[in-house]
Design an enzyme around this catalytic site. Structure first.
Site, PDB file in Angstrom:
ATOM      1  N   ASP A 199       0.780  -1.233   0.000  1.00  0.00           N
ATOM      2  CA  ASP A 199       0.000   0.000   0.000  1.00  0.00           C
ATOM      3  C   ASP A 199       0.816   1.290   0.000  1.00  0.00           C
ATOM      4  OD1 ASP A 199      -2.405   1.452  -0.028  1.00  0.00           O
ATOM      5  OD2 ASP A 199      -2.341   1.683   2.135  1.00  0.00           O
ATOM      6  N   CYS A 241     -18.936  -6.441 -13.778  1.00  0.00           N
ATOM      7  CA  CYS A 241     -19.885  -5.469 -13.222  1.00  0.00           C
ATOM      8  C   CYS A 241     -21.169  -5.385 -14.048  1.00  0.00           C
ATOM      9  CB  CYS A 241     -19.247  -4.077 -13.148  1.00  0.00           C
ATOM     10  SG  CYS A 241     -18.002  -3.910 -11.849  1.00  0.00           S
ATOM     11  N   CYS A 250     -23.331   6.293  -3.366  1.00  0.00           N
ATOM     12  CA  CYS A 250     -22.340   7.245  -2.840  1.00  0.00           C
ATOM     13  C   CYS A 250     -23.033   8.503  -2.311  1.00  0.00           C
ATOM     14  CB  CYS A 250     -21.331   7.621  -3.922  1.00  0.00           C
ATOM     15  SG  CYS A 250     -20.073   8.797  -3.327  1.00  0.00           S
ATOM     16  N   CYS A 293     -21.898  -3.592  -3.202  1.00  0.00           N
ATOM     17  CA  CYS A 293     -21.556  -4.469  -4.324  1.00  0.00           C
ATOM     18  C   CYS A 293     -22.274  -5.824  -4.222  1.00  0.00           C
ATOM     19  CB  CYS A 293     -20.050  -4.688  -4.364  1.00  0.00           C
ATOM     20  SG  CYS A 293     -19.512  -5.759  -5.719  1.00  0.00           S
TER      21      CYS A 293
END
Length: 387
Positions: free
Chosen positions: A141, A195, A205, A255
């Site tokens: 990361d 997707c 969101c 999701c």
């Protein structure tokens, strides 16, 4: 580092990796070639050029090195991508309905994943180096490595419309790490995008942080606003933040592929009981010492007490809970300007107009420009309500 003890035949190296990775708690492993993400560099450059990285200047500063693993280490011949499941054992969206409680992102409710994964990666890399004779480097990361495109190229998952990695087996709940090596390993087949026409992550969101599918404007993202952003949270986003005090899980939790996910089995990635749904009132009282004690070993500690209390004050203002007024009011005289400013805003949402007017009138003149702006804005709202 190079080790040549007990060499393993090249055709057995992958078996060795899979075996040892499983012992160390990794849930996914796949291999990509260093040149497997040719489009990633241009996409990142466009992202930075549009200013969507906000104040994360390190993205611009490391742009060239991030574009190709070979620019980070020219000798790399294979990139071993690993994933560790951190799936929650409950729906993190449920907590958003309890306004007196604070929502901490799933990834930060337990031991800092950097510490957990980096230690395991080093152990795996050392074992691999010892048996293969190859050189290795470990990254998690914080290094300039584009882990999500590499994980997609390796076949662990694909970057969904929310720009995060999605796995058919683990949904959106995978921590990623990588081992660069000079060993020549056969790359795995890249994962395709699954997707379809789904927009669940985009539509949920709270701050419309996705200008288009597969594009994120960090400046509008609650994770950025509550973690990376060092100053006052822009007023336009405060109400939408709700009770999210560190990060945001909405796009991940929405999701549909999460239906195949399971909760984390690694003990260090299971949520701490005291971080699942802490009371906003308790968090408002944290001084620096108490903050450090509560979040010892947690990624939350990295933002520091002042930014954290700023976030808690936004949640307090959104709580509609007048019982929080004393805790908020006590922070009007806090040494930190970002805390004082957020306290003014929170009070403006919790108390009656006359009480707020008296509180503001009794405040000393603040030399910090941001705090003065908060005070002026609160007074302007009062004037507007009065008219």
């Amino acid at each position: 580092m190079t080790h040549g003890l007990n060499p393993v035949p090249k055709d057995r190296l992958r078996d060795l990796l899979n075996l040892e990775a499983g012992k160390l708690g990794f849930d996914a492993l796949a291999v990509a070639s260093p040149d497997a993400t040719p489009l990633a560099s241009a996409r990142l450059a466009e992202y930075v050029a549009k200013g969507r990285h906000g104040s994360m200047e390190w993205l611009a500063e490391t742009l060239e090195r991030r574009g190709d693993p070979r620019s980070l280490w020219p000798e790399v011949r294979s990139v071993i991508m690993l994933g560790m499941n951190y799936g929650p054992d409950e729906n993190p969206l449920d907590l958003l309905q309890h306004k007196d409680r604070a929502a901490i992102s799933v990834y930060a409710r337990h031991r800092d994943y950097h510490d957990v994964i980096k230690g395991r990666l080093k152990e795996l890399a050392q074992k691999f180096a010892a048996r293969s004779g190859a050189d290795v480097k470990v990254f998690v990361d914080t290094a300039p490595v584009m882990e999500k495109p590499l994980a997609e190229a390796a076949g662990i998952g694909w970057q969904g419309k929310h720009t995060n990695l999605v796995s058919r087996e683990f949904g959106s709940w995978l921590f990623l790490g990588s081992i660069f090596t000079t060993a020549e390993l056969a790359p795995d087949e890249a994962e395709s995008d699954h997707c379809g026409s789904c927009r669940a992550c985009l539509d949920i969101c709270p701050t419309d942080a996705f200008p288009a599918p597969y594009q994120l404007d960090a400046r509008r993202c609650i994770s950025y606003l509550t973690i990376e952003n060092k100053g006052p949270i822009p007023r336009e986003f405060r109400a939408a933040i709700g009770n999210r005090i560190y990060g945001c899980d909405d796009c991940l939790a929405a999701c549909p592929w999460n239906k195949f996910a399971r909760s984390a089995s690694e003990a260090k990635l299971v949520a701490r009981a005291d971080l699942r749904e802490p009371k906003i009132g308790d968090l408002l009282a944290l001084d620096d010492t108490a903050f450090r004690a509560l979040f010892s070993g947690s990624p939350v500690k990295r933002i520091g007490r002042d930014r954290f209390i700023r976030n808690v004050l936004i949640a307090a203002g959104n709580s509609n809970d007048p019982s929080l007024e004393p805790g908020v009011g006590a922070l009007l005289g806090d040494p930190s300007p970002v805390v004082r400013g957020a306290a003014i805003w929170a009070l403006s949402k919790l108390v009656e107009a006359d009480a707020l007017r008296r509180m503001i009138a009794n405040l000393p003149q603040d030399e910090d420009d941001d705090v003065a702006l908060e005070r002026d804005a609160a007074l302007a709202e009062l004037a507007g309500d009065h008219s």
